[in-house]
Scaffold this motif. Structure first.
Motif, short mmCIF file in Angstrom:
data_model
loop_
_atom_site.label_atom_id
_atom_site.label_comp_id
_atom_site.label_asym_id
_atom_site.label_seq_id
_atom_site.Cartn_x
_atom_site.Cartn_y
_atom_site.Cartn_z
N TYR A 157 0.31 -1.60 -0.51
CA TYR A 157 -0.25 -0.23 0.14
C TYR A 157 1.04 0.95 0.11
O TYR A 157 0.95 1.77 -0.45
CB TYR A 157 -1.35 0.09 1.15
N ASP A 185 -11.12 -8.26 0.92
CA ASP A 185 -11.11 -7.10 1.01
C ASP A 185 -9.87 -6.01 0.59
O ASP A 185 -9.99 -5.28 -0.16
CB ASP A 185 -11.66 -6.53 2.08
N ASP A 198 -8.59 -6.82 -2.88
CA ASP A 198 -9.63 -6.19 -3.79
C ASP A 198 -9.38 -4.77 -4.06
O ASP A 198 -8.85 -3.97 -4.99
CB ASP A 198 -10.35 -6.05 -3.60
N SER A 199 -9.05 -4.20 -2.85
CA SER A 199 -8.55 -2.75 -2.66
C SER A 199 -7.15 -2.22 -3.06
O SER A 199 -6.87 -1.63 -4.66
CB SER A 199 -8.74 -2.12 -1.20
N ASN A 218 -7.35 -2.79 -6.88
CA ASN A 218 -7.51 -1.20 -7.77
C ASN A 218 -6.81 -0.35 -7.82
O ASN A 218 -6.67 0.03 -8.54
CB ASN A 218 -8.91 -0.94 -7.36
N LEU A 219 -6.46 -0.50 -6.66
CA LEU A 219 -5.26 1.08 -6.47
C LEU A 219 -3.82 0.33 -7.23
O LEU A 219 -3.43 1.54 -7.96
CB LEU A 219 -5.19 0.80 -5.09
N ASP A 269 -12.92 6.53 -7.82
CA ASP A 269 -11.98 5.31 -7.68
C ASP A 269 -11.13 5.04 -6.51
O ASP A 269 -10.56 4.40 -5.90
CB ASP A 269 -11.69 5.04 -9.17
N TYR A 270 -10.55 5.64 -6.20
CA TYR A 270 -9.24 5.58 -5.39
C TYR A 270 -10.01 6.27 -4.26
O TYR A 270 -8.99 5.54 -3.58
CB TYR A 270 -8.51 7.28 -5.74
N ASN A 306 -12.93 5.44 -3.25
CA ASN A 306 -13.48 4.32 -2.70
C ASN A 306 -12.40 3.48 -2.18
O ASN A 306 -12.52 2.18 -1.02
CB ASN A 306 -14.16 3.40 -3.38
N ASN A 307 -11.59 2.74 -2.45
CA ASN A 307 -10.56 1.78 -2.30
C ASN A 307 -9.95 2.04 -1.21
O ASN A 307 -9.60 1.49 -0.72
CB ASN A 307 -9.90 1.61 -3.49
N ASN A 308 -8.97 3.56 -1.58
CA ASN A 308 -8.47 4.02 0.30
C ASN A 308 -9.03 3.20 1.32
O ASN A 308 -8.94 3.21 1.75
CB ASN A 308 -8.08 4.72 -0.42
#
Length: 224
Positions: A91, A133, A136-137, A140-141, A160-161, A163-165
């Motif tokens: 991350y 989860d 997935d996050s 997507n990032l 999008d950024y 929500n995933n963050n």
């Protein structure tokens, strides 16, 4: 008991020997009575010694069992901590690292994905949703970062950024709680070594794991 028959046809030597024979006869009579008592005492001492040795053996076996159990728990927690650390590291790379190429970004993702697969074997199935989860996050990032290799070009305002963050932060918080539940007692209440440095030591999870080997070696010493 020793019996002597003295024949003394006027022999001076035998006359002198007769009182001695009587003394020997009297002195050996008490051995006959004390021998059973001595045997009983020796048997009692032998039983006591056997009981003490058996107790020491049981104590040592219990200690070795506790050491083995503690080592198993700490080794397993170490593997789980590697998974946790992998999520945090990947991350951080996705948010701050400047990638020179798409291949470098994919290399980080592949390392993360391999560690993620290990989590399925290290945690019960009831907690797999947390890791799904997280995956997935971060996946997507990662897709977002492929379009912005330079971190300065990363648009952090898109939905999008955001929500995933947010999903990652919520899932990571749940994982922290889970890690605390699985932390073994040896790490919750570390034993201070007599040879520890007088300076204050770091107390973070990674620092505790670094000192784990020394703690286990201290506990592995045989009983005195």
């Amino acid at each position: 008991m020793v019996d002597f028959t003295i024949s003394d046809p006027g022999n001076t030597f035998l006359s002198q020997l007769k009182p001695t024979a009587i003394i020997i006869n009297q002195s050996t009579s008490w051995i006959t009575y004390i021998t059973p008592a001595v045997s009983l005492i020796c048997a009692g001492v032998g039983i006591w010694a056997t009981w003490k040795i058996a107790g020491k053996a049981r104590e040592l076996a219990a200690q070795q069992k506790n050491i083995a159990q503690s080592k198993l728990e700490t080794d397993t927690f170490g593997l789980r901590f590697d998974v946790y650390n992998c999520y945090c590291s990947f991350y951080s790379n996705l948010i701050t690292k400047d990638y020179s190429s798409i291949g470098e970004c994919w290399a980080d993702f592949n390392s993360f994905a391999e560690m993620h697969r290990k989590s399925l074997f290290l945690f019960p199935q009831e907690y797999h949703k947390i890791f799904d989860d997280l995956y997935d996050s971060l996946n997507n990032l990662h897709t977002i970062r492929l379009d912005a290799l330079d971190s300065e070009n990363l648009d952090r305002t898109t939905e999008d950024y955001t929500n995933n963050n947010k999903l990652f932060q919520i899932s990571l918080k749940e994982l922290r709680k889970l890690m605390k539940e699985y932390m073994p007692d040896i790490l919750r209440y570390p034993v201070k070594s007599k040879t520890s440095d007088p300076e204050p030591q770091p107390t973070g999870p990674k620092a505790i794991l670094m000192r784990l080997t020394r703690a286990v070696c201290e506990w592995s010493r045989p009983l005195q």
